[in-house]
Scaffold this active site. Structure first.
Site, PDB file in Angstrom:
ATOM      1  NE  ARG A 149       1.416  11.641  -2.792  1.00 53.82           N
ATOM      2  CZ  ARG A 149       1.736  11.081  -1.745  1.00 53.82           C
ATOM      3  NH1 ARG A 149       2.526   9.662  -1.936  1.00 53.82           N
ATOM      4  NH2 ARG A 149       1.501  10.822  -0.686  1.00 53.82           N
ATOM      5  CE  LYS A 173       2.897  14.296  -1.760  1.00 56.19           C
ATOM      6  NZ  LYS A 173       1.859  15.580  -0.979  1.00 56.19           N
ATOM      7  CG  HIS A 245      -4.265  14.860  -7.858  1.00 59.28           C
ATOM      8  ND1 HIS A 245      -2.309  14.375  -7.422  1.00 59.28           N
ATOM      9  CD2 HIS A 245      -4.267  14.616  -7.016  1.00 59.28           C
ATOM     10  CE1 HIS A 245      -2.271  14.353  -6.119  1.00 59.28           C
ATOM     11  NE2 HIS A 245      -3.536  14.205  -5.555  1.00 59.28           N
ATOM     12  NE  ARG A 248      -2.422  10.084  -3.986  1.00 54.88           N
ATOM     13  CZ  ARG A 248      -1.735   9.343  -3.550  1.00 54.88           C
ATOM     14  NH1 ARG A 248      -1.603   8.936  -3.882  1.00 54.88           N
ATOM     15  NH2 ARG A 248      -1.732  10.500  -2.514  1.00 54.88           N
ATOM     16  CG  HIS A 271      -3.778   9.942   2.356  1.00 59.84           C
ATOM     17  ND1 HIS A 271      -4.772   9.978   1.782  1.00 59.84           N
ATOM     18  CD2 HIS A 271      -2.998  10.649   1.349  1.00 59.84           C
ATOM     19  CE1 HIS A 271      -4.864  10.735   1.103  1.00 59.84           C
ATOM     20  NE2 HIS A 271      -3.270  10.867   0.353  1.00 59.84           N
ATOM     21  CE1 TYR A 280      -9.088  11.235  -3.577  1.00 59.86           C
ATOM     22  CE2 TYR A 280      -8.249  11.400  -0.921  1.00 59.86           C
ATOM     23  CZ  TYR A 280      -7.694  11.409  -2.173  1.00 59.86           C
ATOM     24  OH  TYR A 280      -6.967  11.942  -2.884  1.00 59.86           O
TER      25      TYR A 280
END
Length: 299
Positions: A149, A173, A245, A248, A271, A280
């Site tokens: 990110r 995150k 992004h 990514r 994730h 994806y």
């Protein structure tokens, strides 16, 4: 007329003519101020009378990069649209640049990706004869090599580079740490940047451990990364909308296209849920559909 004058007039209009509550007026005002601040950072010559639809679109892409939800984006866009409708109504502008901008879809959207040749084209467009070019090559190699990110890229620390083992430690995150493999080229260009450019900077106190610094020796901002990528896309004439992004998304898609295990990609991307990673797999499904179309007798 400048931003401050027009925002003040917009505030008065909301309060006196539309009789909105104080909280609503403040929310609308803050939405426009966020947009103004974005333009001051990226295109300072663009005032409220020069704004075009493309500027609003770039702003929406930027707040997506910051991790803002589709709901928050839709609310902010509503405030910006109200501002430009006000300018149109007051005949301050003769057209509304936000009229053709759609609100973000609240469902899950398939991410844009770049092909590997397009990634290479962007990387090769960087001028390595300048200090900033050397940094930018190292930065984008890392972005694509690790699928980071943008905030993880700008927060990357020297103490978290474990090149002997081929990994970097990333703070994602929720302050969750993860180890991500880093490729040979990214390691090479980070080494060149540190040995030939970064070591000559007058580094600001507190920024000593950050890998990527601006020319003033301070931590690189997320907006700056966004701007660097946008300018490179323009330089090579790329028609796609490209952002940090996008690198990514491309990292993940290229891995899955190549047959990588979905759970391994989930781990590398950081994730929480496997369903997030499953977005994806769209190119892989497209490929399977093409096989059916080309070879199945009932197609």
């Amino acid at each position: 007329m400048n931003w401050k004058i027009l925002i003040r007039q917009f505030r008065d209009y909301l309060k006196l003519e539309r009789s909105l509550s104080g909280n609503s007026v403040e929310a609308y005002e803050h939405d426009v101020i966020k947009f103004m601040q974005f333009l001051e950072l990226t295109e300072p010559s663009v005032g409220p009378l020069q704004v075009k639809g493309k500027h609003i679109q770039l702003f929406l892409e930027y707040i997506t990069e910051l991790g803002m939800s589709a709901y928050s984006q839709a609310r902010i866009l509503s405030g910006i649209k109200s501002f430009f409708r006000f300018l149109l109504m007051e005949e301050i502008r003769d057209e509304d640049p936000s009229s053709l901008i759609d609100s973000p879809k609240l469902g899950r959207k398939l991410p844009d990706t770049l092909s590997f040749p397009e990634i290479e084209q962007i990387l090769l467009a960087i001028d390595l004869s300048t200090p900033e070019g050397m940094r930018n090559r190292a930065m984008l190699e890392t972005l694509y090599s690790c699928g980071l990110r943008v905030s993880e890229l700008t927060d990357l620390k020297i103490s978290n580079l474990f090149f002997d083992d081929g990994f970097v430690k990333v703070l994602g995150k929720g302050n969750k740490e993860r180890l991500v493999p880093i490729g040979r080229d990214a390691r090479k260009y980070i080494g060149m940047y540190r040995n030939e450019v970064r070591c000559h900077l007058d580094i600001v106190k507190g920024a000593e451990n950050y890998v990527f610094l601006n020319r003033r020796g301070n931590k690189l901002s997320r907006v700056m990364v966004f701007t660097i990528i946008k300018n490179l896309a323009v330089k090579i004439g790329l028609k796609k909308t490209v952002s940090p992004h996008t690198f990514r998304h491309s990292f993940a898609t290229h891995l899955i296209e190549g047959g990588a295990d979905l759970r391994a990609v989930q781990e590398m991307l950081g994730h929480e849920s496997i369903t997030t990673t499953e977005i994806y797999t769209h190119l892989d499904r497209d490929y399977l559909q093409q096989i059916i179309k080309d070879f199945h007798p009932r197609s």
